[in-house]
Design a protein around this motif. Structure first.
Motif, PDB file in Angstrom:
ATOM      1  N   VAL A  57       0.999  -1.337  -0.094  1.00 35.82           N
ATOM      2  CA  VAL A  57       0.034   0.037   0.090  1.00 35.82           C
ATOM      3  C   VAL A  57       0.951   1.321   0.058  1.00 35.82           C
TER       4      VAL A  57
ATOM      5  N   ASN B  88      -0.885  -3.946  11.456  1.00 34.18           N
ATOM      6  CA  ASN B  88      -1.200  -2.352  10.708  1.00 34.18           C
ATOM      7  C   ASN B  88      -2.577  -2.308  10.051  1.00 34.18           C
TER       8      ASN B  88
ATOM      9  N   SER C  34       1.412   5.738  -0.915  1.00 33.59           N
ATOM     10  CA  SER C  34       0.665   6.810  -0.958  1.00 33.59           C
ATOM     11  C   SER C  34       0.023   7.132  -2.256  1.00 33.59           C
TER      12      SER C  34
ATOM     13  N   GLU D 211      -4.498  -0.423   7.759  1.00 32.09           N
ATOM     14  CA  GLU D 211      -4.270   0.770   6.655  1.00 32.09           C
ATOM     15  C   GLU D 211      -5.535   0.963   5.802  1.00 32.09           C
ATOM     16  N   ASN D 212      -5.473   2.070   5.113  1.00 31.41           N
ATOM     17  CA  ASN D 212      -6.717   2.215   4.142  1.00 31.41           C
ATOM     18  C   ASN D 212      -7.889   2.362   4.785  1.00 31.41           C
TER      19      ASN D 212
ATOM     20  N   TYR E  10      -2.190   1.929  13.657  1.00 27.74           N
ATOM     21  CA  TYR E  10      -3.370   2.925  12.695  1.00 27.74           C
ATOM     22  C   TYR E  10      -2.490   3.741  11.749  1.00 27.74           C
ATOM     23  N   ILE E  11      -2.329   3.356  10.605  1.00 26.62           N
ATOM     24  CA  ILE E  11      -1.485   4.087   9.616  1.00 26.62           C
ATOM     25  C   ILE E  11      -2.165   4.752   8.778  1.00 26.62           C
ATOM     26  N   GLY E  12      -2.051   6.223   8.654  1.00 26.00           N
ATOM     27  CA  GLY E  12      -2.879   7.069   7.763  1.00 26.00           C
ATOM     28  C   GLY E  12      -4.563   7.024   8.387  1.00 26.00           C
TER      29      GLY E  12
ATOM     30  N   ARG F 264      -6.842  -3.417   3.417  1.00 24.20           N
ATOM     31  CA  ARG F 264      -5.816  -3.254   2.854  1.00 24.20           C
ATOM     32  C   ARG F 264      -6.037  -3.845   1.346  1.00 24.20           C
TER      33      ARG F 264
ATOM     34  N   ARG G 216     -11.269   3.848   0.005  1.00 21.98           N
ATOM     35  CA  ARG G 216     -10.676   3.897   1.461  1.00 21.98           C
ATOM     36  C   ARG G 216     -12.022   3.476   2.312  1.00 21.98           C
TER      37      ARG G 216
ATOM     38  N   SER H 162      -7.281  -1.400  -1.163  1.00 21.83           N
ATOM     39  CA  SER H 162      -6.528  -0.143  -1.251  1.00 21.83           C
ATOM     40  C   SER H 162      -6.554   0.412  -2.656  1.00 21.83           C
TER      41      SER H 162
ATOM     42  N   THR I 212      -9.115  -6.398   8.959  1.00 22.66           N
ATOM     43  CA  THR I 212      -7.980  -5.432   8.768  1.00 22.66           C
ATOM     44  C   THR I 212      -7.359  -5.834   7.476  1.00 22.66           C
TER      45      THR I 212
END
Length: 308
Positions: A124, A185, A126, A187-188, A214-216, A158, A165, A161, A154
């Motif tokens: 994933v 992680n 940016s 993500e998204n 928690y990423i982003g 991802r 979102r 992605s 979870t």
């Protein structure tokens, strides 16, 4: 603004065995049922958790089925997306066992003198997230998971992605008890709420939590509740006769033990916590289970999800 929703829930391990016929002791099932949007099986879908209590290996086909459902629903709502050939990630991209097998195959081929490009998992990035064809204003994907179901959603977020979102993820004590899926992680995802069992309850002490980084994420909120791992998901045991060999006895009001003389006596379960909270463990777990569910629902309502 009237938003479109796709709502998916994946329950915890063994839900086929422990869930009541009406789903009343499954917080995940009840959440999906109580979302006031669309129809079950069309816009909202709930899945039983894995049945393999040791390895959780059947989490993977459940995850794939949930992904296929979301992708098909997106294709129905937004047919031009399919013509653009934008697809979600594949199981290989989130499955470390499949990746290890590919590395072993590649090493074997190199030892035999063959040079082939190795398949590598898609990460994933940016750039990927910045170029998703759909936004949370187009469709609000809501993912709910308990126990290994939390691990599954979870990974599901991802895998989505490249497409969209996830708007909200509600986790009921997500645990990492499946050797091939890595779900630490998150993500998204835009918003996350994670209800976790309080360590003082001493429930499933050998279960490690996952979905903790928690990423982003725009906002993530965790809270601990005085109930068992099963209680977070809505089902807990308060009758000694129902505790299996590897069952969770943390919510029993009393426990039995033997004196050095061989006499069987009954003691208050978890006396320190009972003293602190002023109620026996069966009531502690009952209250904590309800509070955990209300926490997830309150967070969902805060972000506009139409749930009772």
């Amino acid at each position: 603004m009237d938003y479109k929703y796709i709502v998916v829930g994946i329950d915890g391990t063994g839900s086929r065995e422990w869930m009541a016929a009406d789903g009343s002791n499954s917080n995940t099932f009840r959440f999906i049922r109580d979302v006031h949007y669309g129809s079950m099986e069309i816009d909202r879908r709930w899945y039983h958790g894995p049945s393999n209590t040791v390895t959780g290996s059947d989490t993977e086909p459940i995850l794939q089925e949930a992904l296929d459902f979301i992708y098909q629903r997106i294709g129905s709502l937004f047919p031009t997306i399919r013509t653009q050939s934008i697809k979600p990630l594949e199981m290989f991209d989130v499955n470390s066992c499949m990746q290890n097998q590919e590395r072993s195959r590649q090493n074997m081929m190199e030892q035999r003198g063959y040079q082939q490009a190795a398949r590598v998992p898609v990460q994933v990035t940016s750039n990927m997230l910045a170029n998703q064809p759909l936004t949370t204003d187009d469709v609000r994907v809501v993912l709910i998971g308990h126990s290994r179901g939390g691990l599954a959603v979870t990974a599901l977020a991802r895998m989505l992605s490249p497409l969209v979102r996830v708007y909200f993820m509600g986790l009921y004590d997500s645990v990492d008890r499946q050797g091939c899926l890595d779900g630490m992680n998150v993500e998204n995802v835009k918003y996350v709420a994670h209800a976790r069992r309080h360590p003082d309850v001493k429930s499933r002490t050998y279960f490690g939590n996952t979905s903790l980084k928690y990423i982003g994420v725009d906002h993530a909120e965790e809270q601990f509740f005085y109930t068992s791992h099963g209680g977070i998901g809505g089902s807990f045991i308060i009758n000694r006769k129902e505790v299996s060999t590897f069952g969770d006895s943390s919510c029993l009001p009393t426990i039995t033990t033997q004196t050095p003389e061989g006499e069987t006596i009954e003691l208050i379960n978890n006396p320190a916590l009972v003293k602190k909270l002023g109620k026996q463990m069966d009531q502690v777990c009952t209250d904590g289970s309800h509070e955990a569910d209300q926490f997830i629902r309150t967070q969902a309502k805060k972000y506009g999800i139409p749930i009772a």
